[in-house]
Scaffold this motif. Structure first.
Motif, PDB file in Angstrom:
ATOM      1  N   PHE A   1       0.858  -1.404   0.138  1.00  0.00           N
ATOM      2  CA  PHE A   1      -0.027  -0.118  -0.013  1.00  0.00           C
ATOM      3  C   PHE A   1       0.734   1.233   0.125  1.00  0.00           C
ATOM      4  CE2 PHE A   1      -3.937  -1.724   1.989  1.00  0.00           C
ATOM      5  CZ  PHE A   1      -4.475  -2.271   0.731  1.00  0.00           C
ATOM      6  N   ARG A   2       1.875   1.100   1.026  1.00  0.00           N
ATOM      7  CA  ARG A   2       2.746   2.490   1.022  1.00  0.00           C
ATOM      8  C   ARG A   2       3.414   2.737  -0.390  1.00  0.00           C
ATOM      9  NH1 ARG A   2       4.917   5.393   5.488  1.00  0.00           N
ATOM     10  NH2 ARG A   2       3.986   3.510   6.819  1.00  0.00           N
ATOM     11  N   VAL A   3       3.872   1.586  -0.966  1.00  0.00           N
ATOM     12  CA  VAL A   3       4.767   1.974  -2.282  1.00  0.00           C
ATOM     13  C   VAL A   3       3.851   2.498  -3.293  1.00  0.00           C
ATOM     14  CG1 VAL A   3       6.091   0.897  -4.165  1.00  0.00           C
ATOM     15  CG2 VAL A   3       6.584   0.481  -1.331  1.00  0.00           C
ATOM     16  N   GLY A   4       2.626   1.511  -3.330  1.00  0.00           N
ATOM     17  CA  GLY A   4       1.784   1.824  -4.685  1.00  0.00           C
ATOM     18  C   GLY A   4       1.056   3.060  -4.490  1.00  0.00           C
ATOM     19  N   VAL A   5       0.555   3.606  -3.369  1.00  0.00           N
ATOM     20  CA  VAL A   5      -0.107   4.762  -2.887  1.00  0.00           C
ATOM     21  C   VAL A   5       0.705   5.886  -3.369  1.00  0.00           C
ATOM     22  CG1 VAL A   5      -1.380   6.203  -1.528  1.00  0.00           C
ATOM     23  CG2 VAL A   5      -2.058   3.809  -1.568  1.00  0.00           C
ATOM     24  N   GLN A   6       1.934   5.877  -2.787  1.00  0.00           N
ATOM     25  CA  GLN A   6       2.811   7.058  -2.777  1.00  0.00           C
ATOM     26  C   GLN A   6       3.061   7.189  -4.156  1.00  0.00           C
ATOM     27  OE1 GLN A   6       3.318   9.194  -0.956  1.00  0.00           O
ATOM     28  NE2 GLN A   6       3.321   8.204   1.328  1.00  0.00           N
ATOM     29  N   ARG A   7       3.369   6.206  -5.021  1.00  0.00           N
ATOM     30  CA  ARG A   7       3.775   6.183  -6.572  1.00  0.00           C
ATOM     31  C   ARG A   7       2.640   7.016  -7.371  1.00  0.00           C
ATOM     32  NH1 ARG A   7       6.915   0.439  -7.448  1.00  0.00           N
ATOM     33  NH2 ARG A   7       9.080   1.403  -6.955  1.00  0.00           N
ATOM     34  N   MET A   8       1.318   6.312  -7.123  1.00  0.00           N
ATOM     35  CA  MET A   8       0.143   6.723  -7.873  1.00  0.00           C
ATOM     36  C   MET A   8      -0.130   8.234  -7.580  1.00  0.00           C
ATOM     37  SD  MET A   8      -0.666   4.610  -9.915  1.00  0.00           S
ATOM     38  CE  MET A   8      -2.279   4.985 -10.548  1.00  0.00           C
ATOM     39  N   LYS A   9       0.094   8.659  -6.091  1.00  0.00           N
ATOM     40  CA  LYS A   9      -0.405   9.915  -5.734  1.00  0.00           C
ATOM     41  C   LYS A   9       0.665  10.810  -6.422  1.00  0.00           C
ATOM     42  CE  LYS A   9       0.042  12.803  -1.386  1.00  0.00           C
ATOM     43  NZ  LYS A   9       0.314  12.680  -0.060  1.00  0.00           N
ATOM     44  N   GLN A  10       1.949  10.463  -6.627  1.00  0.00           N
ATOM     45  CA  GLN A  10       2.952  11.645  -7.163  1.00  0.00           C
ATOM     46  C   GLN A  10       2.555  11.648  -8.886  1.00  0.00           C
ATOM     47  OE1 GLN A  10       6.898   9.762  -6.585  1.00  0.00           O
ATOM     48  NE2 GLN A  10       6.732  10.211  -4.592  1.00  0.00           N
ATOM     49  N   ARG A  11       1.952  10.472  -9.125  1.00  0.00           N
ATOM     50  CA  ARG A  11       1.658  10.610 -10.708  1.00  0.00           C
ATOM     51  C   ARG A  11       0.053  11.268 -10.929  1.00  0.00           C
ATOM     52  NH1 ARG A  11       4.404   7.262 -14.062  1.00  0.00           N
ATOM     53  NH2 ARG A  11       2.591   6.769 -15.374  1.00  0.00           N
ATOM     54  N   LYS A  12      -0.397  11.455  -9.647  1.00  0.00           N
ATOM     55  CA  LYS A  12      -1.929  12.042  -9.633  1.00  0.00           C
ATOM     56  C   LYS A  12      -2.833  11.216 -10.509  1.00  0.00           C
ATOM     57  CE  LYS A  12      -0.349  16.834  -8.955  1.00  0.00           C
ATOM     58  NZ  LYS A  12      -0.795  16.893  -7.533  1.00  0.00           N
ATOM     59  N   GLU A  13      -2.954   9.984 -10.298  1.00  0.00           N
ATOM     60  CA  GLU A  13      -3.598   8.882 -11.317  1.00  0.00           C
ATOM     61  C   GLU A  13      -4.569   8.282 -10.175  1.00  0.00           C
ATOM     62  OE1 GLU A  13      -1.447   6.504 -13.965  1.00  0.00           O
ATOM     63  OE2 GLU A  13      -0.121   7.980 -14.462  1.00  0.00           O
ATOM     64  N   ARG A  14      -5.764   7.461 -10.895  1.00  0.00           N
ATOM     65  CA  ARG A  14      -6.537   6.967 -10.127  1.00  0.00           C
ATOM     66  C   ARG A  14      -6.113   5.749  -9.804  1.00  0.00           C
ATOM     67  NH1 ARG A  14     -11.753   7.802  -8.653  1.00  0.00           N
ATOM     68  NH2 ARG A  14     -13.165   6.158  -8.622  1.00  0.00           N
ATOM     69  N   LEU A  15      -6.299   5.087  -8.624  1.00  0.00           N
ATOM     70  CA  LEU A  15      -5.813   3.937  -8.179  1.00  0.00           C
ATOM     71  C   LEU A  15      -6.779   2.976  -7.573  1.00  0.00           C
ATOM     72  CD1 LEU A  15      -5.208   3.889  -4.817  1.00  0.00           C
ATOM     73  CD2 LEU A  15      -3.821   5.749  -5.504  1.00  0.00           C
ATOM     74  N   CYS A  16      -6.622   1.885  -7.272  1.00  0.00           N
ATOM     75  CA  CYS A  16      -7.661   0.891  -6.546  1.00  0.00           C
ATOM     76  C   CYS A  16      -6.879   0.131  -5.353  1.00  0.00           C
ATOM     77  CB  CYS A  16      -8.329  -0.263  -7.598  1.00  0.00           C
ATOM     78  SG  CYS A  16      -9.237  -1.220  -6.827  1.00  0.00           S
ATOM     79  N   VAL A  17      -7.314   0.436  -4.281  1.00  0.00           N
ATOM     80  CA  VAL A  17      -6.956  -0.494  -3.168  1.00  0.00           C
ATOM     81  C   VAL A  17      -7.659  -1.678  -2.923  1.00  0.00           C
ATOM     82  CG1 VAL A  17      -6.675  -0.420  -0.540  1.00  0.00           C
ATOM     83  CG2 VAL A  17      -6.310   1.578  -1.814  1.00  0.00           C
ATOM     84  N   TRP A  18      -6.996  -2.645  -3.074  1.00  0.00           N
ATOM     85  CA  TRP A  18      -7.628  -4.220  -3.317  1.00  0.00           C
ATOM     86  C   TRP A  18      -7.234  -4.985  -1.995  1.00  0.00           C
ATOM     87  CZ3 TRP A  18      -5.778  -9.119  -3.174  1.00  0.00           C
ATOM     88  CH2 TRP A  18      -6.413  -9.876  -3.450  1.00  0.00           C
ATOM     89  N   THR A  19      -8.171  -5.633  -1.698  1.00  0.00           N
ATOM     90  CA  THR A  19      -7.620  -6.449  -0.409  1.00  0.00           C
ATOM     91  C   THR A  19      -8.431  -7.840  -0.565  1.00  0.00           C
ATOM     92  OG1 THR A  19      -9.560  -5.477   0.689  1.00  0.00           O
ATOM     93  CG2 THR A  19      -7.569  -4.714   1.378  1.00  0.00           C
ATOM     94  N   GLY A  20      -7.845  -8.936  -0.005  1.00  0.00           N
ATOM     95  CA  GLY A  20      -8.392 -10.257  -0.576  1.00  0.00           C
ATOM     96  C   GLY A  20      -7.624 -11.392   0.461  1.00  0.00           C
ATOM     97  N   GLY A  21      -8.530 -12.526   0.548  1.00  0.00           N
ATOM     98  CA  GLY A  21      -7.968 -13.688   1.163  1.00  0.00           C
ATOM     99  C   GLY A  21      -8.905 -14.613   1.323  1.00  0.00           C
ATOM    100  N   ILE A  22      -8.594 -15.656   2.266  1.00  0.00           N
ATOM    101  CA  ILE A  22      -9.328 -16.534   2.252  1.00  0.00           C
ATOM    102  C   ILE A  22      -9.788 -16.932   3.868  1.00  0.00           C
ATOM    103  CG2 ILE A  22      -7.864 -18.373   2.051  1.00  0.00           C
ATOM    104  CD1 ILE A  22     -10.224 -20.349   1.221  1.00  0.00           C
ATOM    105  N   ARG A  23     -10.688 -17.190   4.386  1.00  0.00           N
ATOM    106  CA  ARG A  23     -11.318 -17.427   5.508  1.00  0.00           C
ATOM    107  C   ARG A  23     -11.359 -18.966   5.757  1.00  0.00           C
ATOM    108  NH1 ARG A  23     -11.852 -15.551  11.123  1.00  0.00           N
ATOM    109  NH2 ARG A  23     -13.105 -17.009  12.153  1.00  0.00           N
ATOM    110  N   VAL A  24     -10.463 -19.705   6.594  1.00  0.00           N
ATOM    111  CA  VAL A  24     -10.804 -20.907   6.926  1.00  0.00           C
ATOM    112  C   VAL A  24     -10.817 -21.358   8.353  1.00  0.00           C
ATOM    113  CG1 VAL A  24      -9.071 -21.450   5.043  1.00  0.00           C
ATOM    114  CG2 VAL A  24      -8.028 -21.129   7.013  1.00  0.00           C
TER     115      VAL A  24
END
Length: 533
Positions: A352-375
């Motif tokens: 998150f930290r790396v991706g958000v900072q990079r897209m923030k600098q580029r002023k581009e739209r981004l998607c925060v994706w979260t996922g996994g599986i519950r067992v």
């Protein structure tokens, strides 16, 4: 053996809108927007793509990363794949991420047991135990146990085609379920004696409890997603998490056994957390030989992946687990707390930290994706049963909106929604208490109502995210959303609190939820206090 089914050319990776494609398609086509499959399959494939990218061309620093761009990285990856084409055959002399020696271990165990077998039936049983195991349904990174309860058609075993087998093995390497489905009653490749009931630990990305939550930033363009999430050598060294640095991917050189120097290098490198080897497997005759693999440390023992949500506030780090009752979008402010300078709250997520900072600098739209599986986990044995399920959440954000003001507005709105959800819960619980329902029943109904309230609110969450910047229009939009959330609260209360009898009507009138004090004040009057906004 003849080399067959090369993963570079054959279609095996599920992608949105296109079905299945090969690795070469991923890096050569510009029309692939996102991966398909379930969340952990998406994670496993994204990790493989990142491992290929890191092996092909790890940039030294952010400047080199920017100059390379998605096109430059894709070109390097295609060149790399062509150079290592011989290591991407699913079947052959050096099969992808497989250990052919496993077959000889099982054969030796079978021979020894056949010599001791006294009856024809016992001999037949031992021969069956020595055959490759069936895959089961295929979409879980696990093999079916002998006493599986078949509750639906999705749990029935099926024959997997070559592409499905490749995806199964890849997912298995990092997300294998813990348990006793691995081969036992033999010596491992390192000479360790394994009992008949040997239990293997969970894959490092899944974790040994109920399933760890992962997150990263995506853009709607798969080649760009790979470029966005590639780490530089500078970032890898600064993280100080991998003694071996970038490392060498497992398919270039598999270990001889689980305790040799190569296994240690895989375990302690960044490449090893992208594509691990938590199981030693070998595909044969439509089934799989399945043995415990490299032993990985737990998060509390220092295991680290950029996509994991880690709480570093205690003495020992803790991973955030998948919670089907509380979807990740509800904790977005905590996930992005690093946007507030000096903040130590929330969860650490390097991706998150790396991706958000990079897209923030580029002023581009981004998607925060979260996922996994519950067992479910019982005595170290993991399985997906009852209400266990996959979890996936996406939230789109404008890069030029990201900042302290936006984050504080979002945090304020989420706290208000939390209070409103608590009001719904309390109103329903008190309603049923007034009707002399048992505390257990009243609490259960209140919990169901609160959960439904959040489901209703999720439909409007993207609109809320899009209107958390400073401005009159945005303030009016947030104010309208608050009224809508209150309507959701009333709707849920009406659904769960009938008013057909006089007693019910009296309880309904007394316990009808009112919004928290000040919640419906105009957003302008509830501007959060910010520093350095």
């Amino acid at each position: 053996m003849r080399n067959e089914y090369n993963l570079i050319d054959e279609p095996w990776i599920p992608v949105a809108d296109h079905g299945r494609v090969g690795l070469a398609d991923i890096f050569s086509r510009t029309d692939i927007r996102a991966l398909g499959g379930n969340p952990i399959q998406k994670l496993a494939v994204m990790k493989l793509l990142l491992a290929i990218a890191q092996a092909a061309c790890t940039p030294e620093d952010e400047e080199e990363w920017r100059k390379m761009g998605p096109e430059g990285l894709a070109s390097c990856c295609l060149s790399y794949l062509e150079r290592w084409r011989h290591r991407f055959f699913l079947f052959g002399e050096v099969p992808f991420l497989q250990m052919p020696k496993v077959e000889s271990l099982v054969a030796a165990r079978t021979d020894a047991r056949l010599k001791k077998a006294k009856t024809r039936g016992k001999k037949k049983q031992e021969i069956q135990k020595g055959a490759p195991k069936p895959f089961g349904a295929g979409f879980y990174p696990d093999l079916p146990s002998d006493n599986n309860s078949m509750l639906s058609h999705t749990m029935l075993g099926k024959e997997l085609d070559s592409g499905e087998q490749a995806l199964f093995i890849l997912t298995l390497m990092n997300f294998a379920f813990a348990g006793k489905r691995v081969e036992g009653g033999m010596k491992s490749l390192a000479g360790t004696v394994l009992s008949d009931k040997h239990s293997a630990p969970a894959g490092p990305s899944l974790g040994g409890f109920v399933g760890q939550l992962h997150g990263l930033v995506v853009t709607g363009d798969l080649r760009k997603d790979v470029w966005l999430n590639v780490l530089t050598r500078e970032q890898i060294e600064k993280a100080n998490r991998w003694p071996e640095g970038v490392g060498c991917p497992a398919w270039e050189a598999m270990p001889a056994h689980e305790q040799d120097a190569r296994a240690k290098a895989i375990r302690e490198s960044y490449q090893g957390c992208l594509v691990g080897v938590s199981r030693f497997v070998y595909l044969k005759d439509g089934g799989i030989y399945y043995l415990d693999g490299i032993q990985y440390p737990k998060v509390s023992e220092g295991w680290f992946e950029p996509t994991l949500m880690l709480d570093q506030s205690d003495k020992l780090p803790k991973a955030k687990y998948v919670n089907l009752e509380k979807r990740p979008w509800r904790e977005l402010p905590a996930f992005l707390s690093f946007l507030e300078s000096g903040s130590t709250a929330g969860f650490e997520n390097m991706a998150f930290r790396v991706g958000v900072q990079r897209m923030k600098q580029r002023k581009e739209r981004l998607c925060v994706w979260t996922g996994g599986i519950r067992v479910s986990s019982t005595s170290g044995d993991q399985s997906a049963k009852q209400d266990d399920d996959f979890l996936e959440s996406t939230v789109w954000i404008d890069g030029d909106d990201l900042g302290t003001v936006w984050l504080n507005h979002l945090d304020l709105e989420m706290k208000g929604m939390d209070k409103l959800a608590s009001t719904v819960y309390g109103s329903l619980r008190n309603y049923f208490a007034d009707l002399h329902a048992t505390p257990e029943y009243a609490g259960a109904q209140a919990a169901l109502g609160s959960n439904l309230f959040w489901q209703f609110c999720e439909r409007d969450f993207q609109t809320l995210v899009d209107n958390c910047e400073r401005g009159e229009r945005e303030s009016q939009a947030r104010e309208a959303l608050r009224h809508r959330f209150v309507q959701h609260a009333h709707k849920v209360f009406d659904l769960y609190a009938p008013r057909e009898t006089a007693r019910q009507l009296e309880a309904w009138a007394n316990r009808c939820p009112n919004p928290p004090a000040g919640y419906l004040e105009t957003a302008e009057r509830q501007q959060p206090t910010t520093q350095g906004a």
